[in-house]
Design a protein around this motif. Structure first.
Motif, PDB file in Angstrom:
ATOM      1  N   SER A   1       0.851  -1.195   0.000  1.00 56.90           N
ATOM      2  CA  SER A   1       0.000   0.000   0.000  1.00 56.90           C
ATOM      3  C   SER A   1       0.884   1.241   0.000  1.00 56.90           C
ATOM      4  O   SER A   1       2.035   1.210   0.403  1.00 56.90           O
ATOM      5  CB  SER A   1      -0.910   0.001   1.234  1.00 56.90           C
ATOM      6  OG  SER A   1      -0.137   0.173   2.399  1.00 56.90           O
ATOM      7  N   LYS A   2       0.324   2.333  -0.455  1.00 50.33           N
ATOM      8  CA  LYS A   2       1.071   3.592  -0.529  1.00 50.33           C
ATOM      9  C   LYS A   2       1.530   4.033   0.860  1.00 50.33           C
ATOM     10  O   LYS A   2       2.626   4.530   1.032  1.00 50.33           O
ATOM     11  CB  LYS A   2       0.205   4.683  -1.149  1.00 50.33           C
ATOM     12  CG  LYS A   2      -0.292   4.354  -2.543  1.00 50.33           C
ATOM     13  CD  LYS A   2       0.799   4.510  -3.568  1.00 50.33           C
ATOM     14  CE  LYS A   2       0.247   4.383  -4.964  1.00 50.33           C
ATOM     15  NZ  LYS A   2       0.662   3.234  -5.678  1.00 50.33           N
ATOM     16  N   SER A   3       0.681   3.848   1.873  1.00 49.67           N
ATOM     17  CA  SER A   3       1.061   4.279   3.222  1.00 49.67           C
ATOM     18  C   SER A   3       2.219   3.453   3.757  1.00 49.67           C
ATOM     19  O   SER A   3       3.100   3.976   4.443  1.00 49.67           O
ATOM     20  CB  SER A   3      -0.131   4.192   4.169  1.00 49.67           C
ATOM     21  OG  SER A   3      -0.621   2.875   4.238  1.00 49.67           O
ATOM     22  N   LEU A   4       2.244   2.149   3.440  1.00 45.20           N
ATOM     23  CA  LEU A   4       3.351   1.308   3.890  1.00 45.20           C
ATOM     24  C   LEU A   4       4.638   1.722   3.200  1.00 45.20           C
ATOM     25  O   LEU A   4       5.690   1.814   3.834  1.00 45.20           O
ATOM     26  CB  LEU A   4       3.056  -0.166   3.611  1.00 45.20           C
ATOM     27  CG  LEU A   4       4.171  -1.148   3.959  1.00 45.20           C
ATOM     28  CD1 LEU A   4       4.486  -1.085   5.450  1.00 45.20           C
ATOM     29  CD2 LEU A   4       3.796  -2.548   3.552  1.00 45.20           C
ATOM     30  N   VAL A   5       4.576   2.009   1.920  1.00 48.65           N
ATOM     31  CA  VAL A   5       5.764   2.435   1.178  1.00 48.65           C
ATOM     32  C   VAL A   5       6.303   3.736   1.761  1.00 48.65           C
ATOM     33  O   VAL A   5       7.502   3.882   1.995  1.00 48.65           O
ATOM     34  CB  VAL A   5       5.443   2.595  -0.328  1.00 48.65           C
ATOM     35  CG1 VAL A   5       6.586   3.262  -1.063  1.00 48.65           C
ATOM     36  CG2 VAL A   5       5.126   1.241  -0.941  1.00 48.65           C
TER      37      VAL A   5
END
Length: 74
Positions: free
Chosen positions: A47-51
Motif C-alpha cells: 500500500s502507498k502508506s506502507l511504502v
C-alpha cells in the motif's frame, strides 16, 4: 476451576468469525493485485502508506547516522 467447554467453543468461534469478517473487509477495501511478468508480489501489493512509512524510516535512519546518533541494534 476450569472453563465450561460450551463457553470456550462460543468464544473461539466468535473470535474466528470476527477475524474472517475483518479480513474480508480489508481485502474488499484493498484488494490484492496479481504481479505482471518480472514483478514481485510484495512490490505490487504494498500500500502507498506502507511504502511511505518504510521510506521515512530509512530516511530517518540515514539522518541519525550522519548526525552521529546512537548505533543501530544488531
Amino acid at each position: 476451576m476450569t472453563w465450561d467447554p460450551a463457553v470456550l467453543r462460543k468464544h473461539n468461534t466468535t473470535s474466528h468469525f470476527r477475524l474472517l469478517s475483518q479480513l474480508r473487509g480489508e481485502l474488499r477495501d484493498n484488494p490484492l493485485v496479481r504481479p505482471k511478468e518480472g514483478e514481485r508480489i510484495g512490490e505490487v501489493n504494498r500500500s502507498k502508506s506502507l511504502v511511505r512509512a518504510v521510506e521515512n524510516k530509512i530516511a530517518s535512519m540515514a539522518r541519525s547516522r550522519r548526525s552521529g546518533g546512537p548505533e543501530p541494534r544488531r
